[in-house]
Design a protein around this motif. Structure first.
Motif, short mmCIF file in Angstrom:
data_model
loop_
_atom_site.label_atom_id
_atom_site.label_comp_id
_atom_site.label_asym_id
_atom_site.label_seq_id
_atom_site.Cartn_x
_atom_site.Cartn_y
_atom_site.Cartn_z
N ASN A 28 0.89 -1.17 0.00
CA ASN A 28 0.00 0.00 0.00
C ASN A 28 0.92 1.22 0.00
O ASN A 28 2.15 1.06 0.14
CB ASN A 28 -0.98 -0.04 1.19
CG ASN A 28 -0.30 -0.03 2.54
OD1 ASN A 28 0.74 0.61 2.71
ND2 ASN A 28 -0.85 -0.74 3.51
N LYS A 83 -4.90 -2.42 -6.52
CA LYS A 83 -5.65 -2.22 -5.28
C LYS A 83 -6.50 -0.96 -5.42
O LYS A 83 -5.99 0.13 -5.69
CB LYS A 83 -4.68 -2.01 -4.12
CG LYS A 83 -4.71 -3.12 -3.09
CD LYS A 83 -3.81 -2.72 -1.95
CE LYS A 83 -3.91 -3.72 -0.84
NZ LYS A 83 -3.09 -3.28 0.31
N PHE A 129 -9.60 -5.62 7.04
CA PHE A 129 -8.45 -5.26 7.89
C PHE A 129 -8.69 -5.72 9.33
O PHE A 129 -9.32 -5.01 10.12
CB PHE A 129 -8.23 -3.75 7.85
CG PHE A 129 -7.45 -3.26 6.66
CD1 PHE A 129 -7.56 -3.85 5.42
CD2 PHE A 129 -6.59 -2.17 6.79
CE1 PHE A 129 -6.84 -3.39 4.32
CE2 PHE A 129 -5.85 -1.70 5.71
CZ PHE A 129 -5.98 -2.30 4.47
N ALA A 163 -6.20 -9.07 5.99
CA ALA A 163 -5.13 -8.05 5.99
C ALA A 163 -5.02 -7.44 7.38
O ALA A 163 -5.82 -7.75 8.27
CB ALA A 163 -5.44 -6.98 4.95
N THR A 183 -2.36 -12.01 4.44
CA THR A 183 -1.17 -11.25 4.05
C THR A 183 -0.47 -10.80 5.33
O THR A 183 -1.07 -10.17 6.20
CB THR A 183 -1.49 -10.10 3.07
OG1 THR A 183 -0.24 -9.59 2.60
CG2 THR A 183 -2.34 -8.98 3.65
C1 E4P Z 1 -2.73 -5.01 3.10
O1 E4P Z 1 -3.27 -5.16 2.05
C2 E4P Z 1 -2.98 -3.85 3.98
O2 E4P Z 1 -2.70 -2.66 3.32
C3 E4P Z 1 -2.19 -3.98 5.25
O3 E4P Z 1 -2.32 -5.30 5.74
C4 E4P Z 1 -2.56 -2.97 6.32
O4 E4P Z 1 -1.93 -3.31 7.51
P1 E4P Z 1 -1.87 -2.29 8.75
O5 E4P Z 1 -3.25 -2.10 9.29
O6 E4P Z 1 -0.98 -2.99 9.75
O7 E4P Z 1 -1.28 -1.02 8.25
#
Ligand code: E4P
Length: 218
Positions: A28, A83, A129, A163, A183
């Motif tokens: 990202n 994305k 998320f 995520a 991920t």
């Molecule tokens: C993945 O696609 C996301 O952008 C990422 O896992 C966000 O993670 P974070 O909430 O730790 O920044």
């Protein structure tokens, strides 16, 4: 379950890719900014190491701009996934990109409604998320389980990428909840294969072995 690495750091990618565990990469703008290098160069380097899907995020807020960026990104390598953000404009862009045969990963999903809409718009992947939801006191893993139930019930083809995975528990529970993919940040990944009992076991096996050798040599 497929495992993606949530990083743009080439050293992390090379190290973990050697274990044969990596099915893809997600990035990202924040992850890219940590590398302090040109976006296109970094993404092309990642694509030359990893065969699986590599997510690169658009920064436009309007569908037209997103589609323009996506078409450019898709030319960088055959395994690019674009994305798009979970907004009205993002859904519009996702729908257009589906028709153009460009794969998408709809990001920043925090509810079943958002995930269902993204899947219906034609997202290849949807990214709820987990960690960021947990931070607000809402169970991120429950969202994964509910999204899986909805996708299966309605025969929607999108795959769920769990995520914002922050720890081993997130990873394990995402697997149990039916995420197609997790991920995982490069800093969290090594924790998945480590266990203090494994280390202690190796230590005691080696010391018992040495004790036997000493005894036999006497
Ligand atoms: C993945 O696609 C996301 O952008 C990422 O896992 C966000 O993670 P974070 O909430 O730790 O920044």
């Amino acid at each position: 379950m497929k495992l993606f690495l949530d990083t743009a750091n080439l050293e992390e990618i090379k190290r973990i890719n050697e274990l044969g565990l990596i099915d893809g990469i997600t990035t990202n703008p924040t992850i890219i900014s940590r590398e302090g290098r040109d976006f296109e160069t970094v993404i092309k380097e990642i694509c030359s190491i990893v065969e699986g899907p590599v997510s690169a995020e658009v920064i436009s807020l309007e569908a037209e701009g997103m589609v323009e960026e996506a078409e450019k990104l898709a030319k960088w390598a055959p395994n690019i996934v674009v994305k798009t953000p979970m907004t009205e404009e993002g859904l519009k862009a996702t729908h257009i990109l589906k028709q153009k045969g460009i794969k998408t990963n709809v990001t920043l999903i925090f509810s079943v409604a958002q995930g269902l809409l993204a899947a219906k718009a034609g997202a290849t992947y949807i990214s709820p998320f987990v960690g960021r939801l947990d931070d607000t006191g809402i169970d991120g893993i429950q969202l994964i389980a509910e999204l899986r139930q909805v996708l299966d019930t309605y025969g929607l083809e999108s795959e769920i990428i769990a995520a914002s995975i922050r720890n081993i528990t997130h990873f394990q529970e995402a697997a149990l909840a039916g995420a197609h993919i997790a991920t995982i940040p490069g800093t969290v990944f090594p924790k998945l294969w480590s266990h203090p009992l494994t280390d202690n076991g190796i230590k005691s096996f080696l010391s018992d072995w040495e004790a036997l050798q000493n005894k036999l040599n006497v």
